[in-house]
Design a protein around this motif. Sequence first.
Motif, PDB file in Angstrom:
ATOM      1  N   VAL A   1       0.848  -1.190   0.000  1.00  0.00           N
ATOM      2  CA  VAL A   1       0.000   0.000   0.000  1.00  0.00           C
ATOM      3  C   VAL A   1       0.879   1.234   0.000  1.00  0.00           C
ATOM      4  O   VAL A   1       1.842   1.326   0.770  1.00  0.00           O
ATOM      5  CB  VAL A   1      -0.937   0.027   1.227  1.00  0.00           C
ATOM      6  CG1 VAL A   1      -1.790   1.293   1.228  1.00  0.00           C
ATOM      7  CG2 VAL A   1      -1.825  -1.213   1.249  1.00  0.00           C
ATOM      8  N   LEU A   2       0.559   2.182  -0.870  1.00  0.00           N
ATOM      9  CA  LEU A   2       1.291   3.448  -0.962  1.00  0.00           C
ATOM     10  C   LEU A   2       0.360   4.590  -0.584  1.00  0.00           C
ATOM     11  O   LEU A   2      -0.691   4.770  -1.184  1.00  0.00           O
ATOM     12  CB  LEU A   2       1.815   3.646  -2.387  1.00  0.00           C
ATOM     13  CG  LEU A   2       2.424   5.019  -2.726  1.00  0.00           C
ATOM     14  CD1 LEU A   2       3.690   5.262  -1.900  1.00  0.00           C
ATOM     15  CD2 LEU A   2       2.722   5.119  -4.220  1.00  0.00           C
ATOM     16  N   PHE A   3       0.748   5.359   0.433  1.00  0.00           N
ATOM     17  CA  PHE A   3       0.003   6.545   0.850  1.00  0.00           C
ATOM     18  C   PHE A   3       0.710   7.783   0.301  1.00  0.00           C
ATOM     19  O   PHE A   3       1.914   7.958   0.524  1.00  0.00           O
ATOM     20  CB  PHE A   3      -0.080   6.635   2.372  1.00  0.00           C
ATOM     21  CG  PHE A   3      -0.902   5.542   3.009  1.00  0.00           C
ATOM     22  CD1 PHE A   3      -2.283   5.607   3.007  1.00  0.00           C
ATOM     23  CD2 PHE A   3      -0.287   4.451   3.609  1.00  0.00           C
ATOM     24  CE1 PHE A   3      -3.052   4.600   3.592  1.00  0.00           C
ATOM     25  CE2 PHE A   3      -1.034   3.435   4.198  1.00  0.00           C
ATOM     26  CZ  PHE A   3      -2.422   3.524   4.185  1.00  0.00           C
ATOM     27  N   VAL A   4      -0.049   8.622  -0.400  1.00  0.00           N
ATOM     28  CA  VAL A   4       0.536   9.805  -1.031  1.00  0.00           C
ATOM     29  C   VAL A   4      -0.231  11.050  -0.610  1.00  0.00           C
ATOM     30  O   VAL A   4      -1.463  11.094  -0.718  1.00  0.00           O
ATOM     31  CB  VAL A   4       0.517   9.702  -2.574  1.00  0.00           C
ATOM     32  CG1 VAL A   4       1.248  10.894  -3.192  1.00  0.00           C
ATOM     33  CG2 VAL A   4       1.135   8.400  -3.043  1.00  0.00           C
ATOM     34  N   CYS A   5       0.487  12.056  -0.117  1.00  0.00           N
ATOM     35  CA  CYS A   5      -0.104  13.380   0.095  1.00  0.00           C
ATOM     36  C   CYS A   5       0.856  14.405  -0.510  1.00  0.00           C
ATOM     37  O   CYS A   5       1.776  14.027  -1.242  1.00  0.00           O
ATOM     38  CB  CYS A   5      -0.387  13.647   1.572  1.00  0.00           C
ATOM     39  SG  CYS A   5       1.067  13.762   2.624  1.00  0.00           S
ATOM     40  N   VAL A   6       0.649  15.664  -0.252  1.00  0.00           N
ATOM     41  CA  VAL A   6       1.496  16.682  -0.877  1.00  0.00           C
ATOM     42  C   VAL A   6       2.898  16.675  -0.270  1.00  0.00           C
ATOM     43  O   VAL A   6       3.894  16.535  -0.967  1.00  0.00           O
ATOM     44  CB  VAL A   6       0.855  18.080  -0.748  1.00  0.00           C
ATOM     45  CG1 VAL A   6       1.794  19.156  -1.311  1.00  0.00           C
ATOM     46  CG2 VAL A   6      -0.469  18.133  -1.487  1.00  0.00           C
TER      47      VAL A   6
END
Length: 331
Positions: free
Chosen positions: A200-205
């Motif tokens: 799982v990859l979590f991406v935010c700014v």
Amino acid sequence: MSDVTDPDCTPQTESHAIATEAATTVATTLKALAEPLRLRMLSFIATAPTGEACVCDLAALTDVSQPTVSHHLKVLREVGILTSERRGTWVWYRIEPGYRGAVATLLDSFAPAALEAPHRRQALGGLQAVDPVLDRMATELAPSFPGVHVDVVQRIVRESYTGLARTAKVSAHLISLAERFARQRLTDTTREATTSVPQVLFVCVANAGRSQLAAALMHRYAGDRVTVRSAGSTPAADVHTGVREALANLGTTDAYPKPLTDDAVRAADVVITMGCGDVCPILPGIRYEDWLVGDPALASPAGIAAIRADLDTRVRGLLADLLPDLTLPTT
């Protein structure tokens, strides 16, 4: 005395600056936003689950009187950022559809950058003769990834160092962080999806708040049964101060912002985005979800606790889907 003309300075025959009328309109809108309470109210509305907020909810953000709150909302409404609708005895506010993208950019990209700008340091020149250090790192990593050509290992090592150095505040630990980041990327490059645990990859700014918290929560609950990654479309110099304590409480003390890479996306089975727009490449066979979660960069301690609770619920739901047999602790 006559004016001196610089021969190297040739006046532009066509102005590339924003037109005066447009600049005046933009300045009026920015002036309306240049007030802390208005920005907080805008952030509250933008991250509300329903995309709207009642004036009574917004009044709870501050100790000022409700008429003062109504005045600030009126200013935002008059420049067109907010729309309002009366339902019974209360007025509800939403972000005008045409402004939603701009507001997201303001809160998710510009605001964190403004907070971090005074602390940024140029780390690219922080080490003397860094090339030999990176070459040695690549040589030491290569045997652990026999299926990857040495030239690819060297490229990933240099890209990892450069990507972190662009935003790092200090260079004291940059080499060790670059080694960890490069090892992670090489692991992702050689991952076999058919035989591996879910990734799982979590991406935010900024990769300095939401994505770090989500990754820490998933790792706490799932351990080695899920491979967890996090990244930022525009990584910050460091994890947000208010988030560090929450991460420490989850057993994570070594988090650091990392740039989003294509190999991280390709290696993922699930990509969760949080406020970073369309920066993630859309690849077949990968499950994508977008979570509307508040940004802890601008949040109070109570706000960070609420964001953590929101992420906890979402992470539990995702794990229940990925690992139906996993027993999760009660909250």
